[in-house]
Design an enzyme around this catalytic site. Structure first.
Site, mmCIF file in Angstrom:
data_model
loop_
_atom_site.group_PDB
_atom_site.id
_atom_site.type_symbol
_atom_site.label_atom_id
_atom_site.label_comp_id
_atom_site.label_asym_id
_atom_site.label_seq_id
_atom_site.Cartn_x
_atom_site.Cartn_y
_atom_site.Cartn_z
ATOM 1 N N GLN A 268 0.735 -1.109 -0.037
ATOM 2 C CA GLN A 268 0.118 -0.059 -0.016
ATOM 3 C C GLN A 268 0.814 1.375 0.023
ATOM 4 O OE1 GLN A 268 -3.951 1.050 0.063
ATOM 5 N NE2 GLN A 268 -4.007 -1.800 -0.055
ATOM 6 N N HIS B 183 -0.464 -3.050 -9.334
ATOM 7 C CA HIS B 183 -1.690 -2.524 -9.947
ATOM 8 C C HIS B 183 -2.223 -1.576 -8.489
ATOM 9 C CE1 HIS B 183 -4.295 -5.808 -6.748
ATOM 10 N NE2 HIS B 183 -3.924 -5.880 -6.843
ATOM 11 N N THR C 169 8.873 -17.825 -16.719
ATOM 12 C CA THR C 169 8.918 -16.925 -17.724
ATOM 13 C C THR C 169 8.717 -15.758 -17.486
ATOM 14 O OG1 THR C 169 9.140 -18.263 -19.486
ATOM 15 C CG2 THR C 169 8.788 -16.126 -20.781
ATOM 16 N N CYS D 281 -10.591 -7.074 -0.833
ATOM 17 C CA CYS D 281 -10.112 -8.913 -1.044
ATOM 18 C C CYS D 281 -11.349 -9.321 -0.430
ATOM 19 C CB CYS D 281 -8.377 -8.952 -0.687
ATOM 20 S SG CYS D 281 -7.381 -7.636 -1.349
HETATM 21 N N1 PLP Z 1 -0.338 -7.039 0.592
HETATM 22 C C1 PLP Z 1 -1.806 -5.440 0.383
HETATM 23 C C2 PLP Z 1 -1.340 -5.265 1.514
HETATM 24 C C3 PLP Z 1 -2.806 -5.878 -0.170
HETATM 25 O O1 PLP Z 1 -3.258 -4.369 0.483
HETATM 26 C C4 PLP Z 1 -2.643 -6.710 -1.057
HETATM 27 C C5 PLP Z 1 -3.929 -6.720 -2.380
HETATM 28 O O2 PLP Z 1 -4.976 -5.938 -1.792
HETATM 29 C C6 PLP Z 1 -1.918 -7.984 -1.638
HETATM 30 C C7 PLP Z 1 -0.937 -7.872 -0.486
HETATM 31 C C8 PLP Z 1 -2.720 -8.267 -2.931
HETATM 32 O O3 PLP Z 1 -1.807 -7.897 -3.518
HETATM 33 P P1 PLP Z 1 -2.503 -9.130 -5.100
HETATM 34 O O4 PLP Z 1 -3.955 -8.842 -5.396
HETATM 35 O O5 PLP Z 1 -1.220 -8.425 -6.137
HETATM 36 O O6 PLP Z 1 -1.878 -10.297 -5.060
#
Ligand code: PLP
Length: 366
Positions: free
Chosen positions: A164, A186, A222, A310
């Site tokens: 973050q 992203h 790859t 998530c």
């Molecule tokens: N760690 C944190 C603090 C996140 O906010 C996120 C995704 O929201 C991740 C890990 C996981 O990243 P990714 O979605 O690129 O696998």
């Protein structure tokens, strides 16, 4: 990304010239990322994102250091990419201590070092929390861990999930004092499905992805050349505009907090107000559940989340707010809004108006 999807589509491991062009692009991208992190290029391992970086950081050190010890320290408010990796290691016989935050979502350095044992091999504490935006004292933890490592007579490796942080906080690995650091493109306007793991030279590490010799045998497969090139440019831009964008976001965020408290009764801010990411707003509204509010916002073109994006889709209250000992009703009433340097005052005004209207409508209904 375009040239590496269309004309320069070679495989960087191939010896023909098309492949070597891709190899050069990869090298340049690695140098750019290393400059932002203040590291050597050879310490950057490209991955598929934050989840993979967290998984391989924690398992990589845990497996490599198994004969030294099997105790790992992390916190109860980490992303599931860390927490579920810790649980997986528990099933393999490792012992994990989950340090609890205070009521503001902060983890003190003392609370980490207090649980270090003779057999502690790794500590993983996130730099900034993805739900409530709280920023943890990584440098202070690192300094205290170094002292503790001398007492127990072996290194304690230190990982931070900094997913973050880019564009908001410094991610200089020496300033932070970390051995491993995870990023995901992203989160700083790069593409999805690409990230990196910083792995300090000399850190014991067993690769968790087996196969070819890519990434100096630390991550087989790859490389996603177009994604990596794009990530490196996005990271450079996030860093070069960091101070300007952060101050702009802080002003917007404070205005949003102030207007919400002024216009709506029973608003609670979740997480520390100051030790916080510039772009993070997380609030709970008394007497509502966030689900109908999210839908109403969506109908008005406002994309927000409750708890962590998530884990959206599950009605479980956020594990972060639970760890902060908030009652479930407050967790279920939480709303997270993310700002960016591109957010305008007009958009902010619109969000405040829609929220004021919808919160009172939903309260009446409930
Ligand atoms: N760690 C944190 C603090 C996140 O906010 C996120 C995704 O929201 C991740 C890990 C996981 O990243 P990714 O979605 O690129 O696998």
């Amino acid at each position: 990304m375009n040239p590496y999807l269309n004309e320069e589509y070679g495989n960087p491991s191939s010896l023909y010239s098309l492949g070597q062009n891709a190899r050069r692009a990869l090298d340049q991208a690695r140098n750019k990322c290393a400059t932002v992190l203040g590291s050597r290029a050879s310490e950057i391992v490209f991955t598929s994102g934050g989840t993979e970086s967290d998984n391989s950081a924690i398992m990589g050190v845990a497996f490599a250091q198994k004969t030294t010890g099997m105790h790992i320290v992390t916190t109860a408010i980490e992303h599931h990419a860390v927490l579920h990796t810790a649980q997986l290691l528990e099933s393999l016989g490792y012992e994990i201590t989950y340090v609890e935050p205070d009521k503001k979502g902060l983890i003190s350095a003392k609370s980490i070092v207090d649980v270090i044992r003779e057999d502690t091999i790794l500590v993983s504490v996130m730099l900034a929390n993805n739900e409530i935006g709280t920023v943890q004292p990584i440098k202070q933890i690192s300094d205290m861990l170094r002292q503790k490592a001398m007492e127990i007579n072996h290194p304690i490796y230190f990982h931070t999930d900094a997913v973050q942080a880019p564009g908001a906080l410094s991610i200089s690995v020496d300033d932070l004092g970390v051995d491993l650091l995870s990023l995901s493109a992203h989160k700083f306007h790069g593409p999805k499905g690409v990230g990196l793991l910083y792995l300090r030279r000399g850190t014991p590490f067993v690769p968790t992805q087996a196969g070819g010799a890519q990434e100096r045998e630390r991550r087989a497969g790859t490389e996603n050349v177009a994604g990596i090139v794009a990530m490196s440019v996005a990271l450079e831009e996030a860093e070069s505009s960091r101070l300007e964008n952060s101050s702009k976001c802080i002003a917007l965020r404070n205005k949003l907090f102030a207007s919400l408290s002024e216009r709506i009764d029973g608003v609670h801010i979740n997480g520390d107000l100051h030790q916080r990411l510039p772009n993070n707003v997380n609030v709970s509204f008394e007497g509502i559940e966030s689900e109908p509010l999210l839908m109403a916002l969506d109908l008005n073109g406002i994309y927000a989340s409750s708890g962590s994006a998530c884990s959206a889709g599950s009605l479980e209250p956020s594990h972060v707010l639970r760890a902060m000992k908030f009652p479930d009703v407050r967790s279920r009433a939480s709303l997270r809004l993310s700002l960016s340097s591109k957010t305008t005052e007009d958009e902010l005004e619109q969000v405040i108006n829609v929220l004021a209207e919808q919160v009172s409508r939903i309260r009446e209904l409930m």
